[in-house]
Write a protein that holds these residues in place. Sequence first.
Motif, PDB file in Angstrom:
ATOM      1  N   ASN A  45       7.059   2.203  -3.651  1.00  0.00           N
ATOM      2  CA  ASN A  45       6.212   1.701  -2.568  1.00  0.00           C
ATOM      3  C   ASN A  45       5.051   2.638  -2.240  1.00  0.00           C
ATOM      4  O   ASN A  45       4.418   2.518  -1.187  1.00  0.00           O
ATOM      5  CB  ASN A  45       7.035   1.447  -1.304  1.00  0.00           C
ATOM      6  CG  ASN A  45       7.536   2.737  -0.664  1.00  0.00           C
ATOM      7  OD1 ASN A  45       7.784   3.725  -1.363  1.00  0.00           O
ATOM      8  ND2 ASN A  45       7.704   2.735   0.651  1.00  0.00           N
ATOM      9  N   THR A  46       4.752   3.575  -3.135  1.00  0.00           N
ATOM     10  CA  THR A  46       3.632   4.487  -2.927  1.00  0.00           C
ATOM     11  C   THR A  46       2.321   3.707  -2.907  1.00  0.00           C
ATOM     12  O   THR A  46       2.004   3.001  -3.869  1.00  0.00           O
ATOM     13  CB  THR A  46       3.563   5.545  -4.035  1.00  0.00           C
ATOM     14  OG1 THR A  46       4.808   6.245  -4.102  1.00  0.00           O
ATOM     15  CG2 THR A  46       2.436   6.528  -3.772  1.00  0.00           C
ATOM     16  N   PHE A  52     -10.168  -1.707   3.422  1.00  0.00           N
ATOM     17  CA  PHE A  52      -9.112  -0.740   3.713  1.00  0.00           C
ATOM     18  C   PHE A  52      -9.306   0.487   2.840  1.00  0.00           C
ATOM     19  O   PHE A  52     -10.037   0.451   1.847  1.00  0.00           O
ATOM     20  CB  PHE A  52      -7.726  -1.347   3.458  1.00  0.00           C
ATOM     21  CG  PHE A  52      -7.489  -1.705   2.009  1.00  0.00           C
ATOM     22  CD1 PHE A  52      -6.823  -0.827   1.157  1.00  0.00           C
ATOM     23  CD2 PHE A  52      -7.948  -2.901   1.478  1.00  0.00           C
ATOM     24  CE1 PHE A  52      -6.620  -1.134  -0.185  1.00  0.00           C
ATOM     25  CE2 PHE A  52      -7.752  -3.223   0.137  1.00  0.00           C
ATOM     26  CZ  PHE A  52      -7.087  -2.334  -0.694  1.00  0.00           C
ATOM     27  N   ASN A  53      -8.640   1.580   3.221  1.00  0.00           N
ATOM     28  CA  ASN A  53      -8.637   2.786   2.390  1.00  0.00           C
ATOM     29  C   ASN A  53      -7.331   3.524   2.621  1.00  0.00           C
ATOM     30  O   ASN A  53      -6.459   3.045   3.369  1.00  0.00           O
ATOM     31  CB  ASN A  53      -9.857   3.673   2.693  1.00  0.00           C
ATOM     32  CG  ASN A  53      -9.950   4.060   4.152  1.00  0.00           C
ATOM     33  OD1 ASN A  53      -8.977   4.547   4.746  1.00  0.00           O
ATOM     34  ND2 ASN A  53     -11.113   3.862   4.744  1.00  0.00           N
ATOM     35  N   SER A  54      -7.175   4.674   1.998  1.00  0.00           N
ATOM     36  CA  SER A  54      -5.898   5.394   2.058  1.00  0.00           C
ATOM     37  C   SER A  54      -5.548   5.853   3.470  1.00  0.00           C
ATOM     38  O   SER A  54      -4.386   6.160   3.747  1.00  0.00           O
ATOM     39  CB  SER A  54      -5.933   6.600   1.112  1.00  0.00           C
ATOM     40  OG  SER A  54      -6.985   7.483   1.466  1.00  0.00           O
ATOM     41  N   GLU A  68      -0.342   2.279   5.595  1.00  0.00           N
ATOM     42  CA  GLU A  68       0.897   2.983   5.943  1.00  0.00           C
ATOM     43  C   GLU A  68       1.966   1.997   6.404  1.00  0.00           C
ATOM     44  O   GLU A  68       3.141   2.133   6.051  1.00  0.00           O
ATOM     45  CB  GLU A  68       0.622   4.005   7.049  1.00  0.00           C
ATOM     46  CG  GLU A  68       1.840   4.820   7.461  1.00  0.00           C
ATOM     47  CD  GLU A  68       2.434   5.648   6.328  1.00  0.00           C
ATOM     48  OE1 GLU A  68       3.662   5.913   6.366  1.00  0.00           O
ATOM     49  OE2 GLU A  68       1.685   6.022   5.404  1.00  0.00           O
ATOM     50  N   GLU A  69       1.569   1.002   7.175  1.00  0.00           N
ATOM     51  CA  GLU A  69       2.542   0.007   7.645  1.00  0.00           C
ATOM     52  C   GLU A  69       3.107  -0.800   6.477  1.00  0.00           C
ATOM     53  O   GLU A  69       4.297  -1.129   6.455  1.00  0.00           O
ATOM     54  CB  GLU A  69       1.888  -0.923   8.664  1.00  0.00           C
ATOM     55  CG  GLU A  69       1.473  -0.250   9.960  1.00  0.00           C
ATOM     56  CD  GLU A  69       2.651   0.179  10.818  1.00  0.00           C
ATOM     57  OE1 GLU A  69       3.780  -0.283  10.571  1.00  0.00           O
ATOM     58  OE2 GLU A  69       2.433   0.981  11.751  1.00  0.00           O
ATOM     59  N   ALA A  70       2.260  -1.126   5.508  1.00  0.00           N
ATOM     60  CA  ALA A  70       2.745  -1.849   4.331  1.00  0.00           C
ATOM     61  C   ALA A  70       3.772  -1.020   3.575  1.00  0.00           C
ATOM     62  O   ALA A  70       4.801  -1.535   3.119  1.00  0.00           O
ATOM     63  CB  ALA A  70       1.572  -2.212   3.423  1.00  0.00           C
ATOM     64  N   ARG A 124      -2.757  -5.527  -1.430  1.00  0.00           N
ATOM     65  CA  ARG A 124      -3.569  -4.819  -2.435  1.00  0.00           C
ATOM     66  C   ARG A 124      -3.215  -3.335  -2.467  1.00  0.00           C
ATOM     67  O   ARG A 124      -3.209  -2.719  -3.539  1.00  0.00           O
ATOM     68  CB  ARG A 124      -5.056  -5.005  -2.144  1.00  0.00           C
ATOM     69  CG  ARG A 124      -5.558  -6.408  -2.432  1.00  0.00           C
ATOM     70  CD  ARG A 124      -7.071  -6.510  -2.306  1.00  0.00           C
ATOM     71  NE  ARG A 124      -7.514  -7.902  -2.348  1.00  0.00           N
ATOM     72  CZ  ARG A 124      -8.771  -8.298  -2.409  1.00  0.00           C
ATOM     73  NH1 ARG A 124      -9.751  -7.398  -2.427  1.00  0.00           N
ATOM     74  NH2 ARG A 124      -9.085  -9.583  -2.441  1.00  0.00           N
ATOM     75  N   SER A 125      -2.929  -2.764  -1.301  1.00  0.00           N
ATOM     76  CA  SER A 125      -2.563  -1.345  -1.273  1.00  0.00           C
ATOM     77  C   SER A 125      -1.232  -1.094  -1.964  1.00  0.00           C
ATOM     78  O   SER A 125      -0.925   0.042  -2.320  1.00  0.00           O
ATOM     79  CB  SER A 125      -2.505  -0.840   0.173  1.00  0.00           C
ATOM     80  OG  SER A 125      -1.345  -1.309   0.852  1.00  0.00           O
ATOM     81  N   GLN A 126      -0.453  -2.151  -2.180  1.00  0.00           N
ATOM     82  CA  GLN A 126       0.797  -2.064  -2.917  1.00  0.00           C
ATOM     83  C   GLN A 126       0.635  -2.535  -4.364  1.00  0.00           C
ATOM     84  O   GLN A 126       1.604  -2.848  -5.042  1.00  0.00           O
ATOM     85  CB  GLN A 126       1.882  -2.882  -2.214  1.00  0.00           C
ATOM     86  CG  GLN A 126       2.421  -2.221  -0.956  1.00  0.00           C
ATOM     87  CD  GLN A 126       3.203  -0.953  -1.270  1.00  0.00           C
ATOM     88  OE1 GLN A 126       4.063  -0.946  -2.154  1.00  0.00           O
ATOM     89  NE2 GLN A 126       2.894   0.131  -0.562  1.00  0.00           N
TER      90      GLN A 126
END
Length: 309
Positions: free
Chosen positions: A42-43, A159-161, A167-169, A235-237
Amino acid sequence: MEGKIQKKIAYLMLTVFFISVLSGCERKHEAYVSASTTIRDNTPVCLVPEASGTVVYGNELVSVDASNTGEGYVMIAYHGTNEKVKMQLTGPDYMTYTYDLYGNDYEAFPLSVGGGTYSIGVYENVADSQYATVFAQDIEVEITNAMGAFLYPNQYVNFNSSSRVVEEAKILVAPAHDDLEAINYIYNYIVENFMYDYDKAENVQSGYIPDVDEIFEIKTGICLDYAAVMASMLRSQQIPTKLEVGYAGEAYHAWISTYVDDIGWINGIIQFDGVNWSLMDPTFAANAGSKQLKSFIGDGSNYVTKYNY
């Protein structure tokens, strides 16, 4: 492998995200259980669009960096002082996307149709609704990352890091064994915790851009907000996600579609099996009564995608 794929497809068709049509406004939910015993990584992976400077077009008012179009995006910046500036991007399907340009910084815009010729035009406001062309350029695009347009951030899925939604995702999908479970966890959180803002929907201005962290904080918004938050989280995942804008009946609306390996794109409306609606529309799932939803959606043909972001 074939058995696993058929099992996943059966799950998607029958139980992805349920809304019962037999129980008034109560939502019936059946959790997807992965066959895997291994927890997925999940990083967060937040891709960063770059204006690399190797392929650049422009003039004193506009810069277009096409260095990384193979990744599915183009970078555009406006350097003038006009406060009302429009950019139009027309792809090989001849569909024109219209954006507002802000400030001097580069912004990323998705090349969502794939490879081919794209036409870029930038226009300054001169009076009322009249605009004058200040830049025009055609670019040839050869896509090397087929999913890039739906993994990188852009003006609508921003979004960005450091974003809270990232972080919630990460937290929400921690128990997930595969991407389907990850989608399920994020979708259910949005559906169960967000409320529709009817006043905002009545008064939203043209060119509105969601602030995904602000929307996540207040947990209320319009359809574009719901879709942008969920698309950013997925997308962050590293789950390719389209923010789709078009028409649901006569209403201008936004929803999402996601891509899952071995299955392909899971579209906004999946199927009605005679008992349950299966869909990936977080706005309606969170707010519409089930009978109202069934009547509105019909056979799914009410959903007509116009733009993909």
